[in-house]
Design a protein around this motif. Structure first.
Motif, PDB file in Angstrom:
ATOM      1  N   SER A  16       9.084  10.425 -18.351  1.00 38.19           N
ATOM      2  CA  SER A  16       8.132   9.792 -19.275  1.00 38.19           C
ATOM      3  C   SER A  16       6.948   9.221 -18.512  1.00 38.19           C
ATOM      4  O   SER A  16       7.059   8.853 -17.337  1.00 38.19           O
ATOM      5  CB  SER A  16       8.815   8.650 -20.036  1.00 38.19           C
ATOM      6  OG  SER A  16       9.884   9.115 -20.822  1.00 38.19           O
ATOM      7  N   GLN A  81       2.299   7.408 -25.360  1.00 38.49           N
ATOM      8  CA  GLN A  81       3.616   7.415 -24.745  1.00 38.49           C
ATOM      9  C   GLN A  81       4.131   8.842 -24.759  1.00 38.49           C
ATOM     10  O   GLN A  81       4.245   9.445 -25.826  1.00 38.49           O
ATOM     11  CB  GLN A  81       4.572   6.495 -25.508  1.00 38.49           C
ATOM     12  CG  GLN A  81       5.986   6.494 -24.976  1.00 38.49           C
ATOM     13  CD  GLN A  81       6.095   5.882 -23.582  1.00 38.49           C
ATOM     14  OE1 GLN A  81       5.462   4.862 -23.300  1.00 38.49           O
ATOM     15  NE2 GLN A  81       6.872   6.503 -22.706  1.00 38.49           N
ATOM     16  N   ASN A  83       7.207  11.259 -23.732  1.00 36.95           N
ATOM     17  CA  ASN A  83       8.617  11.360 -23.350  1.00 36.95           C
ATOM     18  C   ASN A  83       9.035  12.820 -23.284  1.00 36.95           C
ATOM     19  O   ASN A  83       8.352  13.703 -23.802  1.00 36.95           O
ATOM     20  CB  ASN A  83       9.490  10.628 -24.365  1.00 36.95           C
ATOM     21  CG  ASN A  83       9.181   9.145 -24.446  1.00 36.95           C
ATOM     22  OD1 ASN A  83       8.803   8.523 -23.457  1.00 36.95           O
ATOM     23  ND2 ASN A  83       9.333   8.575 -25.629  1.00 36.95           N
TER      24      ASN A  83
END
Length: 125
Positions: A16, A81, A83
């Motif tokens: 991540s 973000q 991931n």
């Protein structure tokens, strides 16, 4: 409007990263902010976008369920973000801002007026 992207780096597949885009110089709440990426030898590709007035969000199919765009309005910062990163996510990532975009404009690079410098994301073992 000025945008400053940061947070890129080298990460292993499955890992991540969180990218940040600091936005300054104009009324933050009336903009749409998007993330695009460009891999070597390829065109710019839409990744995600979010309108701040109402919160409408859009994602490219290739990142749905893995990437999340969010904001910290008090600090006028937009985050991406990321991931479950894959090698094919390797690219230079750019943030951009535009006014008056409708939902169908979110993935159109030409509708964004202001761009930050890119930040390199490399996904490799």
């Amino acid at each position: 409007v000025q945008l400053q992207a940061s947070g890129g780096g080298l990460v292993q597949p499955g890992g991540s990263l969180r990218l940040s885009c600091a936005v300054s110089g104009d009324t933050f709440s009336y903009h749409t902010t998007g993330w695009f990426r460009q891999a070597p030898g390829k065109e710019h590709e839409f990744v995600a976008a979010k309108r701040w007035n109402g919160g409408t969000t859009s994602y490219a199919d290739s990142v749905k369920g893995r990437f999340t765009i969010s904001r910290d309005n008090a600090r006028t910062t937009v985050y991406l973000q990321m991931n479950s990163l894959k090698p094919e996510d390797t690219a230079v990532y750019y943030c951009a801002s535009g006014r008056g975009l409708i939902f169908s404009d979110f993935d159109k690079r030409t509708r964004y007026d202001h761009w930050g410098q890119g930040t390199q994301v490399t996904v490799s073992s």
